[in-house]
Motif scaffolding. Sequence first.
Motif, mmCIF file in Angstrom:
data_model
loop_
_atom_site.group_PDB
_atom_site.id
_atom_site.type_symbol
_atom_site.label_atom_id
_atom_site.label_comp_id
_atom_site.label_asym_id
_atom_site.label_seq_id
_atom_site.Cartn_x
_atom_site.Cartn_y
_atom_site.Cartn_z
ATOM 1 N N VAL A 65 55.450 145.895 -42.669
ATOM 2 C CA VAL A 65 56.081 145.015 -41.691
ATOM 3 C C VAL A 65 57.573 145.323 -41.675
ATOM 4 C CG1 VAL A 65 56.605 142.640 -41.048
ATOM 5 C CG2 VAL A 65 54.390 143.178 -42.080
ATOM 6 N N LEU A 66 58.071 145.701 -40.526
ATOM 7 C CA LEU A 66 59.506 145.921 -40.336
ATOM 8 C C LEU A 66 60.094 144.644 -39.761
ATOM 9 C CD1 LEU A 66 59.099 149.478 -38.917
ATOM 10 C CD2 LEU A 66 60.424 148.950 -40.980
ATOM 11 N N VAL A 67 60.967 143.996 -40.541
ATOM 12 C CA VAL A 67 61.467 142.668 -40.185
ATOM 13 C C VAL A 67 62.837 142.782 -39.535
ATOM 14 C CG1 VAL A 67 62.097 140.392 -41.053
ATOM 15 C CG2 VAL A 67 60.187 141.647 -42.096
ATOM 16 N N GLY A 68 62.901 142.479 -38.249
ATOM 17 C CA GLY A 68 64.175 142.503 -37.550
ATOM 18 C C GLY A 68 64.341 143.738 -36.685
ATOM 19 N N ARG A 69 65.117 143.576 -35.631
ATOM 20 C CA ARG A 69 65.364 144.674 -34.690
ATOM 21 C C ARG A 69 66.036 145.857 -35.380
ATOM 22 N NH1 ARG A 69 69.549 144.107 -29.587
ATOM 23 N NH2 ARG A 69 69.391 146.254 -28.830
ATOM 24 N N ASP A 70 66.980 145.570 -36.293
ATOM 25 C CA ASP A 70 67.707 146.662 -36.941
ATOM 26 C C ASP A 70 66.791 147.491 -37.827
ATOM 27 O OD1 ASP A 70 67.434 144.470 -38.646
ATOM 28 O OD2 ASP A 70 69.362 144.775 -39.640
ATOM 29 N N ALA A 71 65.881 146.832 -38.535
ATOM 30 C CA ALA A 71 64.950 147.566 -39.393
ATOM 31 C C ALA A 71 64.038 148.466 -38.563
ATOM 32 C CB ALA A 71 64.117 146.599 -40.233
ATOM 33 N N ARG A 72 63.566 147.949 -37.430
ATOM 34 C CA ARG A 72 62.689 148.756 -36.575
ATOM 35 C C ARG A 72 63.441 149.947 -35.978
ATOM 36 N NH1 ARG A 72 60.776 143.434 -35.708
ATOM 37 N NH2 ARG A 72 62.172 143.055 -33.945
ATOM 38 N N LEU A 73 64.693 149.700 -35.546
ATOM 39 C CA LEU A 73 65.497 150.773 -34.965
ATOM 40 C C LEU A 73 65.811 151.856 -35.991
ATOM 41 C CD1 LEU A 73 67.274 151.966 -32.699
ATOM 42 C CD2 LEU A 73 69.135 150.510 -33.535
ATOM 43 N N MET A 74 66.252 151.443 -37.186
ATOM 44 C CA MET A 74 66.629 152.424 -38.197
ATOM 45 C C MET A 74 65.416 153.152 -38.759
ATOM 46 S SD MET A 74 69.791 152.383 -37.903
ATOM 47 C CE MET A 74 69.981 153.732 -39.070
ATOM 48 N N ASP A 75 64.272 152.507 -38.786
ATOM 49 C CA ASP A 75 63.047 153.198 -39.215
ATOM 50 C C ASP A 75 62.737 154.344 -38.272
ATOM 51 O OD1 ASP A 75 60.440 153.377 -40.733
ATOM 52 O OD2 ASP A 75 59.665 152.902 -38.737
ATOM 53 N N ARG A 76 62.827 154.080 -36.966
ATOM 54 C CA ARG A 76 62.571 155.160 -35.991
ATOM 55 C C ARG A 76 63.610 156.262 -36.110
ATOM 56 N NH1 ARG A 76 61.370 150.662 -32.624
ATOM 57 N NH2 ARG A 76 63.444 150.729 -31.654
ATOM 58 N N MET A 77 64.871 155.861 -36.218
ATOM 59 C CA MET A 77 65.939 156.856 -36.295
ATOM 60 C C MET A 77 65.808 157.706 -37.560
ATOM 61 S SD MET A 77 70.087 156.358 -36.170
ATOM 62 C CE MET A 77 70.051 155.769 -34.484
#
Length: 267
Positions: A233-245
Motif C-alpha cells: 500500500v502506497l500511502v499518499g500522493r507523494d509516495a505513489r509519485l516517488m514510487d513511479r519515479m
Amino acid sequence: MKIAAKTVVVTGAGSGIGREVALEAVRRGARVAAVDLNPDTLSVTARLADGRLSTHVADITDRTAVQELPAKVEAEHGGPADALVHCAGIIQPFVTLTDLDYDAIDRVFAVNWQGTLHLAKTFLPVLHSRPEAHLVNISSMGGFLPVPGQIIYGASKAAVKLLTEGLHAECAGTNVHVTVAFPGAVATNISANSGVALPAAGGDSTAANHTITTPQRAAREILDGVEANAYRVLVGRDARLMDRMYRLSPQRAARLITSKMQELIKR
C-alpha cells in the motif's frame, strides 16, 4: 480480510497513524488491542474510542514484553489476535551519517527493526492458528527511496520492507495475508515522539502541505489494503509519485529528494 468482528492488534496506537488505525478499526467493527509505550497518549486514544478498545503499555524493543502480548490480548478479547497492524516507529535527527552518533543509530534500529522482528516472530504462530489472519508492517517512502538526513531511518525501514515481502512469500498459500505499507509525508507528531527537532521548512510551505497526507486518510488507506489483501500500500500522493519515479529513474528520483532535503539537513 474483512476486519469486522476480528481482533486487531495495533502498535504505536498512542498517536499518529497508529492511533488513527486503531480508531478506524473500531469504526469498522473490529475488536482492537491498542499497544504503545506511552500510557498517557494511549489513554487519549481509548477516550477517543469511547473505551471500545483495550490498551496495552509495552516497549516493543523488549522481547519479553512483546512475547507477553498475545496472552494479554486473548485475555482481554476472549480469543487470539486475528491481525497485527504494526505502526510503531521513530525517525532519526536530521543530520548526515557523519554527524549522527551511535546511540541514535542504535535506538532507531532497536525500535524500527528489532521491534518489528519481535512482533512478527511472536504473533505469526498466533495468526497461523486463526481461520484467516493478516499481518501489516509500516515501512516508509524512505524505505525504497534514499532520503539524505534520514538514511539510517531509511535503512531500518528498508529492512522492514524486505522482511515483510519475505513474510508474504513464506506465508503464501496459508491463511495469513501479509501487507507492507509505505507512507509518504503524513501529518503526525513522529518527530516529537522520536525526540527529534523538526527543521523549519523553507520555500512555499502552502504548496508543500498539499502533498501531506492526514493520519486519518493514511489509516483508511492502510485498512482498505488489509481488506483487499493487498501486497503493498502506497500511502499518499507523494509516495505513489516517488514510487513511479524511482522505478523509472532511481538516480533522478534521488536527486529530486536530495534537492528538497538539502536545506533541512544540519551540517
